[in-house]
Enzyme design. Structure first.
Site, PDB file in Angstrom:
ATOM      1  N   HIS A 148       0.830  -1.202   0.000  1.00 34.70           N
ATOM      2  CA  HIS A 148       0.000   0.000   0.000  1.00 34.70           C
ATOM      3  C   HIS A 148       0.867   1.255   0.000  1.00 34.70           C
ATOM      4  CE1 HIS A 148      -3.351   2.664   1.349  1.00 34.70           C
ATOM      5  NE2 HIS A 148      -2.360   3.266   1.987  1.00 34.70           N
ATOM      6  N   GLU A 149       1.871   1.292   0.882  1.00 32.17           N
ATOM      7  CA  GLU A 149       2.719   2.483   0.971  1.00 32.17           C
ATOM      8  C   GLU A 149       3.577   2.647  -0.276  1.00 32.17           C
ATOM      9  OE1 GLU A 149       2.137   4.637   3.144  1.00 32.17           O
ATOM     10  OE2 GLU A 149       0.828   3.396   4.368  1.00 32.17           O
ATOM     11  N   HIS A 152       1.705   4.381  -3.077  1.00 36.89           N
ATOM     12  CA  HIS A 152       1.652   5.844  -3.052  1.00 36.89           C
ATOM     13  C   HIS A 152       2.830   6.438  -3.825  1.00 36.89           C
ATOM     14  CE1 HIS A 152      -1.752   6.553  -0.483  1.00 36.89           C
ATOM     15  NE2 HIS A 152      -1.254   5.851   0.513  1.00 36.89           N
ATOM     16  N   GLU A 210      -5.922   6.776  -1.204  1.00 36.74           N
ATOM     17  CA  GLU A 210      -5.861   5.618  -0.320  1.00 36.74           C
ATOM     18  C   GLU A 210      -6.544   4.418  -0.958  1.00 36.74           C
ATOM     19  OE1 GLU A 210      -4.307   5.219   2.725  1.00 36.74           O
ATOM     20  OE2 GLU A 210      -3.399   7.105   2.106  1.00 36.74           O
TER      21      GLU A 210
END
Length: 296
Positions: A148-149, A152, A210
């Site tokens: 997920h990070e 970004h 997100e």
């Protein structure tokens, strides 16, 4: 330590900046379809300069953390674990951003009880020890957080948000001026109202990014052989912890139930990818087993 926490929190906030829903690009293989990135990134400044600024911030954060003896050593078992997971995820990042093949990836662990993690532009990853211990994460769940990070950074959400902030800043000034000129409103009240509109827009952008990062993270993890169903368990844990000790950064993100719904809706796309990576029958996958939260 307070200064370290403040700087790290700012870095995490930049990393979790928002996005507009992407436009799907055709001709993709299985898994989550790759989408085009927003053109607003161009308003956020030169990519190379943005990366250099990111590296400077990351290095400064690490230097301050080292002064406080708050950076895990190379022999720390949790850091070794994080780097091993990153090593499996990174080969699949170029599918989402070809430039990532040339990034100087870095993974560090900060000795802090904070429940958070981030990836700066250019592949600079940091985890707080608190997210590993307070959520008792399995390797699959760590891969969900890390994927997920990383997403970004891959989707350049921070540079995109910088571009959106430029537009929002201009728009709010215009809105304030219009309110003052046409409705006889005190200019200061017009500015305040415009600021509220801008804040709402920023929050929606953040939630959009997100949501995209959740799906990109699922895809990365599945290709690396990590069970994407761990994403469901992760957000169930996050929700349970948030009830007992509210996590402020979650206020600008989609609710846990919304994230879980979105993941479930796309699970049919990533489970076959995971099964192939593990050499398993996609129609006969064993159930996913998480770990219980530590007793408080």
């Amino acid at each position: 330590m307070k200064k370290l926490k403040l700087n790290a929190a700012l870095l995490a906030l930049v990393c979790c900046a928002g996005a507009i829903a992407p436009v799907a690009a055709g001709g993709q293989d299985d898994g989550i379809p790759v989408s085009s990135m927003s053109r607003l990134r161009g308003l956020g400044g030169d990519a190379r300069q943005f990366d250099q600024q990111s590296k400077l911030q990351y290095d400064q954060m690490l230097a301050q953390a080292h002064q406080k003896d708050a950076v895990a050593t190379e022999r720390n078992p949790q850091l070794i674990r994080l780097r091993a997971i990153a090593k499996r995820l990174i080969p699949f990042t170029a599918r989402w951003n070809p430039d990532s093949a040339n990034w100087k990836w870095e993974v560090n662990l900060l000795n802090s009880p904070t429940v958070n993690a981030f990836c700066m532009p250019g592949g600079r990853i940091a985890f707080y020890n608190g997210i590993l211990t307070k959520l008792n994460l399995t390797d699959d769940e760590v891969a969900m957080v890390m994927g997920h990070e990383i997403a970004h950074a891959l989707r350049e959400h921070a540079r995109e948000q910088a571009g959106k902030n430029t537009i929002t800043s201009v728009g709010t000034r215009i809105l304030g001026a219009v309110g003052s000129a046409y409705f006889g409103v005190d200019p200061r009240l017009g500015d305040a109202a415009a600021g509220m509109v801008a804040q709402g827009a920023a929050l929606s952008f953040s939630r959009g990014d997100e949501s995209e990062a959740d799906l990109v993270g699922l895809d990365l993890a599945a290709r690396a052989g990590y069970d994407p169903r761990a994403g469901i368990a992760l957000w169930q844990k996050m929700g349970a912890v948030n009830k007992s000790q509210p996590l402020p950064f979650l206020s600008t993100h989609p609710s846990g139930s919304k994230r879980i719904d979105d993941m479930n809706k796309n699970m049919y796309l990533v489970l076959p990818v995971y099964a192939r990576a593990k050499g398993l029958d996609p129609n006969a996958l064993p159930a996913y087993h998480s770990r219980a939260l530590p007793r408080s």
